[in-house]
Design a protein around this motif. Sequence first.
Motif, short mmCIF file in Angstrom:
data_model
loop_
_atom_site.label_atom_id
_atom_site.label_comp_id
_atom_site.label_asym_id
_atom_site.label_seq_id
_atom_site.Cartn_x
_atom_site.Cartn_y
_atom_site.Cartn_z
N LYS A 144 0.83 -1.21 0.00
CA LYS A 144 0.00 0.00 0.00
C LYS A 144 0.87 1.26 0.00
CE LYS A 144 -3.93 -2.27 2.13
NZ LYS A 144 -4.71 -2.49 3.32
N SER A 147 3.03 1.31 -3.41
CA SER A 147 2.27 1.67 -4.61
C SER A 147 1.92 3.15 -4.64
CB SER A 147 1.00 0.82 -4.74
OG SER A 147 0.12 1.06 -3.67
N ASP A 148 1.58 3.72 -3.49
CA ASP A 148 1.30 5.16 -3.44
C ASP A 148 2.55 5.96 -3.79
OD1 ASP A 148 -1.32 4.68 -2.71
OD2 ASP A 148 -0.99 5.05 -0.57
N ASP A 149 3.68 5.57 -3.21
CA ASP A 149 4.94 6.25 -3.47
C ASP A 149 5.33 6.16 -4.94
OD1 ASP A 149 7.45 7.53 -2.92
OD2 ASP A 149 8.40 5.55 -2.85
N THR A 152 3.14 8.05 -7.59
CA THR A 152 3.49 9.46 -7.63
C THR A 152 4.82 9.67 -8.33
OG1 THR A 152 2.31 9.81 -5.56
CG2 THR A 152 3.88 11.51 -6.23
#
Length: 188
Positions: A144, A147-149, A152
């Motif tokens: 989680k 994937s966010d990092d 972006t």
Amino acid sequence: MNEDHTRRILNLIREGKVKEESKLITEQEEDTLAPTDEMMPDEFETAPVEDVDEDAGEDRDLDDAELKEEEDKFRQTVHNRVKFNKFKLYPASQNVEWSGDFTDSRMEWNYSLDDSRGVYITNELLQLDDDTLEVIKKLVGYYKAWSDDWATRIAEEYNNKVRDEENTEDDAEGFEPGDDLPDEEPFV
């Protein structure tokens, strides 16, 4: 008619017979097929060949320093007994893929940002004890944040690098602001 043609081809294949009208092209005869100056019209011009930057928008690997940092973060957060596979960046499709194997459980994991987004685990026979369940929970939790990092970063950093390289090439041609405006005054 169709059957005759098929029979003739099968006979050629079976018997190795080569008639003059059905002769196959061989490597020695390929030279005669190349276009010659006589074949080209007088006003025929070849298009100029542009140099293409092979790295722009292409798949990329993570550099060594960033890769070591990613691996260290993973080991500290999820599990320290892991063998990593390739970390692959796909800036054009906004995707990142990373995978590895846990050496103590022979469990293979895979992270992806593409349409198949998520965490994937592969193992022939996995014993679901408390330790394995804990590793799986950490693996999903780390995904989680990862994937966010990377969603972006791939959108901003790596996509901008490609755009910056393209803009540098455009600047070399002498484009100035306002070049695309008409020279005449607009109607008043």
